[in-house]
Design a protein around this motif. Structure first.
Motif, PDB file in Angstrom:
ATOM      1  N   THR A  56      -4.068   8.283  11.708  1.00  0.00           N
ATOM      2  CA  THR A  56      -2.975   7.946  10.603  1.00  0.00           C
ATOM      3  C   THR A  56      -2.805   6.816  10.907  1.00  0.00           C
ATOM      4  OG1 THR A  56      -1.265   9.052  11.589  1.00  0.00           O
ATOM      5  CG2 THR A  56      -2.176  10.211   9.381  1.00  0.00           C
ATOM      6  N   ARG A  57      -3.124   6.020  12.115  1.00  0.00           N
ATOM      7  CA  ARG A  57      -3.164   4.932  12.702  1.00  0.00           C
ATOM      8  C   ARG A  57      -2.964   3.027  11.711  1.00  0.00           C
ATOM      9  NH1 ARG A  57      -7.432   4.311  16.516  1.00  0.00           N
ATOM     10  NH2 ARG A  57      -8.342   5.497  15.034  1.00  0.00           N
ATOM     11  N   ASP A  58      -3.361   3.830  10.696  1.00  0.00           N
ATOM     12  CA  ASP A  58      -2.741   2.323   9.697  1.00  0.00           C
ATOM     13  C   ASP A  58      -1.764   2.463   8.656  1.00  0.00           C
ATOM     14  OD1 ASP A  58      -5.385   0.873  10.560  1.00  0.00           O
ATOM     15  OD2 ASP A  58      -6.922   1.631   9.404  1.00  0.00           O
ATOM     16  N   VAL A  59      -1.576   3.265   8.845  1.00  0.00           N
ATOM     17  CA  VAL A  59      -0.113   3.857   7.752  1.00  0.00           C
ATOM     18  C   VAL A  59       0.899   3.263   7.939  1.00  0.00           C
ATOM     19  CG1 VAL A  59       0.542   5.636   6.643  1.00  0.00           C
ATOM     20  CG2 VAL A  59      -1.690   6.086   7.212  1.00  0.00           C
ATOM     21  N   LYS A  60       1.747   2.905   7.500  1.00  0.00           N
ATOM     22  CA  LYS A  60       2.610   1.656   7.996  1.00  0.00           C
ATOM     23  C   LYS A  60       3.241   2.058   6.016  1.00  0.00           C
ATOM     24  CE  LYS A  60       0.901  -0.605  11.729  1.00  0.00           C
ATOM     25  NZ  LYS A  60      -0.115   1.001  12.023  1.00  0.00           N
ATOM     26  N   LEU A  73       0.989  -1.314  -0.118  1.00  0.00           N
ATOM     27  CA  LEU A  73       0.198   0.145  -0.086  1.00  0.00           C
ATOM     28  C   LEU A  73       0.763   1.320  -0.166  1.00  0.00           C
ATOM     29  CD1 LEU A  73      -2.654  -0.131   2.292  1.00  0.00           C
ATOM     30  CD2 LEU A  73      -3.172  -0.311   0.280  1.00  0.00           C
ATOM     31  N   VAL A  74       0.856   2.269  -0.775  1.00  0.00           N
ATOM     32  CA  VAL A  74       1.313   3.581  -0.905  1.00  0.00           C
ATOM     33  C   VAL A  74       0.284   4.475  -0.407  1.00  0.00           C
ATOM     34  CG1 VAL A  74       2.823   3.161  -2.415  1.00  0.00           C
ATOM     35  CG2 VAL A  74       1.121   3.810  -3.090  1.00  0.00           C
ATOM     36  N   TYR A  75       0.241   6.293   0.150  1.00  0.00           N
ATOM     37  CA  TYR A  75      -0.474   6.930   0.161  1.00  0.00           C
ATOM     38  C   TYR A  75      -0.683   8.071  -0.372  1.00  0.00           C
ATOM     39  CZ  TYR A  75      -1.519   3.209   4.005  1.00  0.00           C
ATOM     40  OH  TYR A  75      -2.010   2.480   5.149  1.00  0.00           O
ATOM     41  N   TYR A  76      -1.901   8.372  -1.220  1.00  0.00           N
ATOM     42  CA  TYR A  76      -1.335   9.633  -1.611  1.00  0.00           C
ATOM     43  C   TYR A  76      -1.825  10.993  -1.088  1.00  0.00           C
ATOM     44  CZ  TYR A  76       0.225   7.353  -5.501  1.00  0.00           C
ATOM     45  OH  TYR A  76       1.249   7.142  -6.799  1.00  0.00           O
ATOM     46  N   PHE A  77      -1.688  12.144  -0.526  1.00  0.00           N
ATOM     47  CA  PHE A  77      -2.169  13.010   0.323  1.00  0.00           C
ATOM     48  C   PHE A  77      -3.216  13.601  -1.013  1.00  0.00           C
ATOM     49  CE2 PHE A  77       1.699  14.080   2.384  1.00  0.00           C
ATOM     50  CZ  PHE A  77       0.599  14.180   3.840  1.00  0.00           C
ATOM     51  N   VAL A  78      -4.881  14.409  -1.147  1.00  0.00           N
ATOM     52  CA  VAL A  78      -5.183  14.665  -2.061  1.00  0.00           C
ATOM     53  C   VAL A  78      -5.521  15.954  -2.161  1.00  0.00           C
ATOM     54  CG1 VAL A  78      -7.690  13.823  -3.262  1.00  0.00           C
ATOM     55  CG2 VAL A  78      -6.379  12.199  -2.417  1.00  0.00           C
ATOM     56  N   SER A  79      -5.181  16.700  -2.780  1.00  0.00           N
ATOM     57  CA  SER A  79      -5.513  18.559  -2.339  1.00  0.00           C
ATOM     58  C   SER A  79      -7.145  19.072  -2.333  1.00  0.00           C
ATOM     59  CB  SER A  79      -4.409  18.767  -3.818  1.00  0.00           C
ATOM     60  OG  SER A  79      -4.800  20.055  -3.241  1.00  0.00           O
ATOM     61  N   GLN A  80      -7.291  19.865  -1.773  1.00  0.00           N
ATOM     62  CA  GLN A  80      -8.961  19.937  -1.710  1.00  0.00           C
ATOM     63  C   GLN A  80      -8.874  20.998  -3.202  1.00  0.00           C
ATOM     64  OE1 GLN A  80     -10.562  21.838   1.721  1.00  0.00           O
ATOM     65  NE2 GLN A  80      -9.668  20.015   3.028  1.00  0.00           N
ATOM     66  N   ALA A  81      -8.152  22.256  -3.491  1.00  0.00           N
ATOM     67  CA  ALA A  81      -7.856  23.065  -4.311  1.00  0.00           C
ATOM     68  C   ALA A  81      -7.085  22.704  -5.751  1.00  0.00           C
ATOM     69  CB  ALA A  81      -6.807  24.120  -3.986  1.00  0.00           C
ATOM     70  N   GLU A  82      -6.720  21.562  -5.848  1.00  0.00           N
ATOM     71  CA  GLU A  82      -6.404  20.892  -7.329  1.00  0.00           C
ATOM     72  C   GLU A  82      -7.145  19.129  -7.682  1.00  0.00           C
ATOM     73  OE1 GLU A  82      -2.571  21.348  -7.685  1.00  0.00           O
ATOM     74  OE2 GLU A  82      -2.398  22.668  -6.908  1.00  0.00           O
ATOM     75  N   ASP A  83      -7.396  18.891  -6.957  1.00  0.00           N
ATOM     76  CA  ASP A  83      -7.694  17.308  -6.833  1.00  0.00           C
ATOM     77  C   ASP A  83      -7.380  17.251  -7.221  1.00  0.00           C
ATOM     78  OD1 ASP A  83     -10.140  16.025  -6.068  1.00  0.00           O
ATOM     79  OD2 ASP A  83     -11.069  15.884  -7.865  1.00  0.00           O
ATOM     80  N   ARG A  84      -5.609  16.888  -7.274  1.00  0.00           N
ATOM     81  CA  ARG A  84      -4.562  16.140  -7.590  1.00  0.00           C
ATOM     82  C   ARG A  84      -4.187  15.536  -5.963  1.00  0.00           C
ATOM     83  NH1 ARG A  84       0.408  19.545  -9.391  1.00  0.00           N
ATOM     84  NH2 ARG A  84       0.890  17.489 -10.279  1.00  0.00           N
TER      85      ARG A  84
END
Length: 180
Positions: free
Chosen positions: A143-147, A106-117
């Motif tokens: 973020t408890r599940d972020v490893k 699993l990888v994690y991505y920040f989802v941006s509000q302004a650009e929806d990127r």
């Protein structure tokens, strides 16, 4: 409030990947000379140095966090030729979304509000748990599940096999030079 902090790619990961590159590429120009291939060894040496420089540059990634946001940066020469990096204000973070990799991780991505990127959360840094705590403190996202994507023991095993490959490379090059 957390203080500004900086994270860099783990030295174990950097050492392992650079060593693997050397183990895979170093024999090529030497063997090209011994076997008298049509590819000039000098061209292979130049390619090996260029590829090593690119790999070193990509592995020089730095993650900076402060009260304003998170930034992924590289040295100036890397930004000029290879990767620019990115920056995201904490106020622009809408979510942290998991995505499966082709290998089942699993990888994690920040989802941006302004650009929806989406911006990839750097996961191979020293102090990853501290980085994740910083993200949680600034965004309020659980973020408890972020490893981390991979554990250090995986890179230790890869480093062990890489050192074994370097030994085989050394024996092969010694044998090739003594025959030719």
């Amino acid at each position: 409030m957390p203080k500004p902090d900086q994270f860099q790619i783990s030295p174990l990961i950097r050492l392992t990947l650079l060593s693997l590159y050397v183990a895979l590429v170093l024999p090529l120009p030497v063997l090209a000379e011994v076997t008298q291939t049509s590819v000039p060894p000098a061209l292979l040496w130049m390619g090996a140095v260029l590829g090593g420089t690119v790999l070193y540059g990509v592995l020089s990634e730095r993650v900076q966090v402060d009260a304003k946001g998170i930034r992924v940066t590289y040295p100036a020469w890397v930004r000029l030729f290879l990767r620019r990096g990115w920056a995201l204000d904490w106020s622009d973070v809408k979510a942290l979304k998991p995505r499966s990799t082709g290998q089942g991780g699993l990888v994690y991505y920040f989802v941006s509000q302004a650009e929806d990127r989406a911006y990839l959360l750097p996961m191979r840094v020293v102090g990853f748990a501290r980085l994740v705590r910083y993200v949680e403190a600034r965004t309020g996202i659980d973020t408890r599940d972020v490893k981390p994507l991979s554990q250090p023991w995986m890179y230790l095993i890869l480093l062990g096999f890489t050192l074994l490959l370097l030994g085989v490379d050394g024996w092969t090059l010694w044998t090739a030079n003594s025959l030719g």
